[in-house]
Design a protein around this motif. Structure first.
Motif, PDB file in Angstrom:
ATOM      1  N   MET A   1      -6.414  18.197  -3.104  1.00 15.76           N
ATOM      2  CA  MET A   1      -7.347  17.727  -2.666  1.00 15.76           C
ATOM      3  C   MET A   1      -6.999  16.284  -3.132  1.00 15.76           C
ATOM      4  SD  MET A   1     -11.272  17.095  -2.520  1.00 15.76           S
ATOM      5  CE  MET A   1     -11.516  18.491  -1.753  1.00 15.76           C
ATOM      6  N   THR A   2      -6.993  15.014  -2.242  1.00 16.53           N
ATOM      7  CA  THR A   2      -6.439  14.121  -2.071  1.00 16.53           C
ATOM      8  C   THR A   2      -7.304  13.162  -2.555  1.00 16.53           C
ATOM      9  OG1 THR A   2      -5.423  14.811  -0.442  1.00 16.53           O
ATOM     10  CG2 THR A   2      -5.349  12.214  -0.721  1.00 16.53           C
ATOM     11  N   LEU A   3      -5.974  12.290  -3.796  1.00 14.79           N
ATOM     12  CA  LEU A   3      -6.615  10.519  -4.518  1.00 14.79           C
ATOM     13  C   LEU A   3      -7.072   9.906  -3.076  1.00 14.79           C
ATOM     14  CD1 LEU A   3      -7.187   9.524  -7.156  1.00 14.79           C
ATOM     15  CD2 LEU A   3      -5.196   8.379  -7.205  1.00 14.79           C
ATOM     16  N   ALA A   4      -8.452   9.032  -3.523  1.00 15.17           N
ATOM     17  CA  ALA A   4      -8.764   8.232  -2.867  1.00 15.17           C
ATOM     18  C   ALA A   4      -9.480   6.878  -3.153  1.00 15.17           C
ATOM     19  CB  ALA A   4     -10.045   8.710  -1.509  1.00 15.17           C
ATOM     20  N   PHE A   5      -9.078   5.670  -2.742  1.00 18.41           N
ATOM     21  CA  PHE A   5     -10.107   4.508  -3.326  1.00 18.41           C
ATOM     22  C   PHE A   5     -11.449   4.556  -2.589  1.00 18.41           C
ATOM     23  CE2 PHE A   5      -5.087   5.301  -5.102  1.00 18.41           C
ATOM     24  CZ  PHE A   5      -5.832   5.346  -5.929  1.00 18.41           C
ATOM     25  N   PRO A   6     -11.871   4.466  -2.540  1.00 19.88           N
ATOM     26  CA  PRO A   6     -13.282   3.874  -1.766  1.00 19.88           C
ATOM     27  C   PRO A   6     -14.222   3.520  -2.403  1.00 19.88           C
ATOM     28  CG  PRO A   6     -13.917   6.071  -2.587  1.00 19.88           C
ATOM     29  CD  PRO A   6     -12.209   5.954  -3.086  1.00 19.88           C
ATOM     30  N   ASN A   7     -14.246   2.793  -3.736  1.00 22.67           N
ATOM     31  CA  ASN A   7     -14.300   2.049  -4.139  1.00 22.67           C
ATOM     32  C   ASN A   7     -13.702   0.387  -4.877  1.00 22.67           C
ATOM     33  OD1 ASN A   7     -16.068   0.002  -5.796  1.00 22.67           O
ATOM     34  ND2 ASN A   7     -17.358   1.883  -6.737  1.00 22.67           N
ATOM     35  N   PRO A   8     -13.443  -0.474  -4.445  1.00 18.52           N
ATOM     36  CA  PRO A   8     -12.877  -1.389  -4.667  1.00 18.52           C
ATOM     37  C   PRO A   8     -13.217  -2.293  -6.007  1.00 18.52           C
ATOM     38  CG  PRO A   8     -14.530  -2.058  -2.866  1.00 18.52           C
ATOM     39  CD  PRO A   8     -14.611  -1.083  -3.146  1.00 18.52           C
ATOM     40  N   SER A   9     -14.099  -1.829  -6.536  1.00 18.45           N
ATOM     41  CA  SER A   9     -14.216  -2.389  -8.322  1.00 18.45           C
ATOM     42  C   SER A   9     -13.374  -2.574  -8.817  1.00 18.45           C
ATOM     43  CB  SER A   9     -15.754  -1.993  -8.556  1.00 18.45           C
ATOM     44  OG  SER A   9     -15.873  -1.010  -9.041  1.00 18.45           O
ATOM     45  N   ARG A  10     -13.207  -3.260  -9.473  1.00 16.33           N
ATOM     46  CA  ARG A  10     -12.234  -3.607 -10.583  1.00 16.33           C
ATOM     47  C   ARG A  10     -12.525  -4.210 -11.402  1.00 16.33           C
ATOM     48  NH1 ARG A  10     -12.854  -8.039  -9.154  1.00 16.33           N
ATOM     49  NH2 ARG A  10     -11.053  -9.055  -8.551  1.00 16.33           N
ATOM     50  N   SER A  11     -12.621  -4.472 -13.361  1.00 10.24           N
ATOM     51  CA  SER A  11     -13.027  -4.993 -13.775  1.00 10.24           C
ATOM     52  C   SER A  11     -11.824  -4.980 -15.016  1.00 10.24           C
ATOM     53  CB  SER A  11     -14.315  -4.253 -14.305  1.00 10.24           C
ATOM     54  OG  SER A  11     -13.756  -2.753 -15.106  1.00 10.24           O
ATOM     55  N   PHE A  12     -11.682  -6.458 -16.023  1.00  8.75           N
ATOM     56  CA  PHE A  12     -10.563  -6.263 -17.165  1.00  8.75           C
ATOM     57  C   PHE A  12     -10.934  -5.724 -18.192  1.00  8.75           C
ATOM     58  CE2 PHE A  12      -9.056  -8.862 -20.227  1.00  8.75           C
ATOM     59  CZ  PHE A  12      -6.988  -9.154 -19.805  1.00  8.75           C
ATOM     60  N   ASP A  13     -10.510  -5.275 -18.987  1.00  3.79           N
ATOM     61  CA  ASP A  13     -10.507  -3.592 -20.374  1.00  3.79           C
ATOM     62  C   ASP A  13      -9.596  -5.100 -21.188  1.00  3.79           C
ATOM     63  OD1 ASP A  13     -10.176  -2.681 -21.822  1.00  3.79           O
ATOM     64  OD2 ASP A  13     -10.911  -1.016 -20.977  1.00  3.79           O
ATOM     65  N   LYS A  14     -10.238  -5.943 -21.772  1.00  2.00           N
ATOM     66  CA  LYS A  14      -9.815  -6.610 -22.754  1.00  2.00           C
ATOM     67  C   LYS A  14      -8.870  -5.983 -24.169  1.00  2.00           C
ATOM     68  CE  LYS A  14     -11.209 -11.013 -24.896  1.00  2.00           C
ATOM     69  NZ  LYS A  14     -11.953 -12.308 -24.948  1.00  2.00           N
ATOM     70  N   ALA A  15      -9.570  -4.841 -24.151  1.00  2.00           N
ATOM     71  CA  ALA A  15      -9.196  -3.582 -25.247  1.00  2.00           C
ATOM     72  C   ALA A  15      -8.245  -3.548 -24.944  1.00  2.00           C
ATOM     73  CB  ALA A  15     -10.211  -2.710 -25.857  1.00  2.00           C
ATOM     74  N   ARG A  16      -7.951  -3.057 -23.785  1.00  2.00           N
ATOM     75  CA  ARG A  16      -6.598  -2.323 -23.128  1.00  2.00           C
ATOM     76  C   ARG A  16      -5.550  -3.516 -22.961  1.00  2.00           C
ATOM     77  NH1 ARG A  16     -10.066   1.929 -21.543  1.00  2.00           N
ATOM     78  NH2 ARG A  16      -9.050   4.115 -22.481  1.00  2.00           N
ATOM     79  N   ASN A  17      -6.331  -4.331 -22.554  1.00  2.00           N
ATOM     80  CA  ASN A  17      -5.265  -5.987 -21.664  1.00  2.00           C
ATOM     81  C   ASN A  17      -4.815  -5.224 -20.144  1.00  2.00           C
ATOM     82  OD1 ASN A  17      -5.150  -8.110 -21.889  1.00  2.00           O
ATOM     83  ND2 ASN A  17      -1.892  -7.588 -22.839  1.00  2.00           N
ATOM     84  N   ALA A  69      -0.475   2.703  -4.520  1.00  2.00           N
ATOM     85  CA  ALA A  69       0.495   3.597  -4.324  1.00  2.00           C
ATOM     86  C   ALA A  69       0.963   4.231  -5.449  1.00  2.00           C
ATOM     87  CB  ALA A  69       1.928   2.612  -3.381  1.00  2.00           C
ATOM     88  N   ALA A  70       0.960   3.378  -6.228  1.00  2.00           N
ATOM     89  CA  ALA A  70       1.740   3.830  -7.425  1.00  2.00           C
ATOM     90  C   ALA A  70       0.920   4.800  -8.494  1.00  2.00           C
ATOM     91  CB  ALA A  70       2.312   2.030  -8.809  1.00  2.00           C
ATOM     92  N   ALA A  71      -0.684   4.884  -8.078  1.00  2.00           N
ATOM     93  CA  ALA A  71      -0.899   5.360  -8.758  1.00  2.00           C
ATOM     94  C   ALA A  71      -0.807   6.828  -8.180  1.00  2.00           C
ATOM     95  CB  ALA A  71      -2.533   4.827  -8.659  1.00  2.00           C
ATOM     96  N   HIS A  72      -1.296   7.034  -7.108  1.00  2.00           N
ATOM     97  CA  HIS A  72      -1.329   8.055  -5.733  1.00  2.00           C
ATOM     98  C   HIS A  72      -0.125   8.924  -6.868  1.00  2.00           C
ATOM     99  CE1 HIS A  72      -3.713   8.368  -2.855  1.00  2.00           C
ATOM    100  NE2 HIS A  72      -3.539   7.128  -2.843  1.00  2.00           N
ATOM    101  N   LYS A  73       1.684   8.299  -7.017  1.00  2.00           N
ATOM    102  CA  LYS A  73       2.995   8.585  -7.301  1.00  2.00           C
ATOM    103  C   LYS A  73       2.298   8.823  -8.947  1.00  2.00           C
ATOM    104  CE  LYS A  73       6.676   6.043  -6.866  1.00  2.00           C
ATOM    105  NZ  LYS A  73       7.809   5.655  -6.516  1.00  2.00           N
ATOM    106  N   VAL A  74       1.349   8.144 -10.103  1.00  2.00           N
ATOM    107  CA  VAL A  74       1.110   8.715 -11.358  1.00  2.00           C
ATOM    108  C   VAL A  74       0.596   9.979 -11.377  1.00  2.00           C
ATOM    109  CG1 VAL A  74       0.320   7.873 -13.208  1.00  2.00           C
ATOM    110  CG2 VAL A  74       2.263   6.639 -12.539  1.00  2.00           C
TER     111      VAL A  74
END
Length: 91
Positions: A1-17, A69-74
């Motif tokens: 399968m191919t990695l896709a990013f259909p959901n544009p949501s994102r959030s800040f994770d304070k614990a992981r910075n 693009a970096a996420a695809h590579k990793v």
């Protein structure tokens, strides 16, 4: 399968910075995190100790294409339960 990013949501994770976002490989959800150091590379204001969550999210939005693009590579290098993108992935 191919990695896709259909959901544009994102959030800040304070614990992981980091900013958290999600990719999908078919029906599988793949969690990703972008270290704030990556976001600070694009904006000197983010290097300040008092940088806000809103500022980090705005920086993520501005860099979304290169982050994906970096996420695809990793992701293509092997399977993990989650992926942390650091400055090294953007050199």
């Amino acid at each position: 399968m191919t990695l896709a990013f259909p959901n544009p949501s994102r959030s800040f994770d304070k614990a992981r910075n980091a900013v958290r976002f999600t990719g999908y490989d078919g029906m599988f959800e793949v969690p990703f995190f972008v270290d704030v150091g990556v976001l600070a590379m694009s904006d000197n204001e983010l290097c300040k100790a008092e940088a806000s969550e809103t500022s980090f999210l705005a920086a993520f939005d501005a860099l979304r294409t290169s982050i994906h693009a970096a996420a695809h590579k990793v992701y293509s290098k092997g399977s993990h339960t989650s992926y942390m993108l650091t400055v090294a992935e953007f050199r």
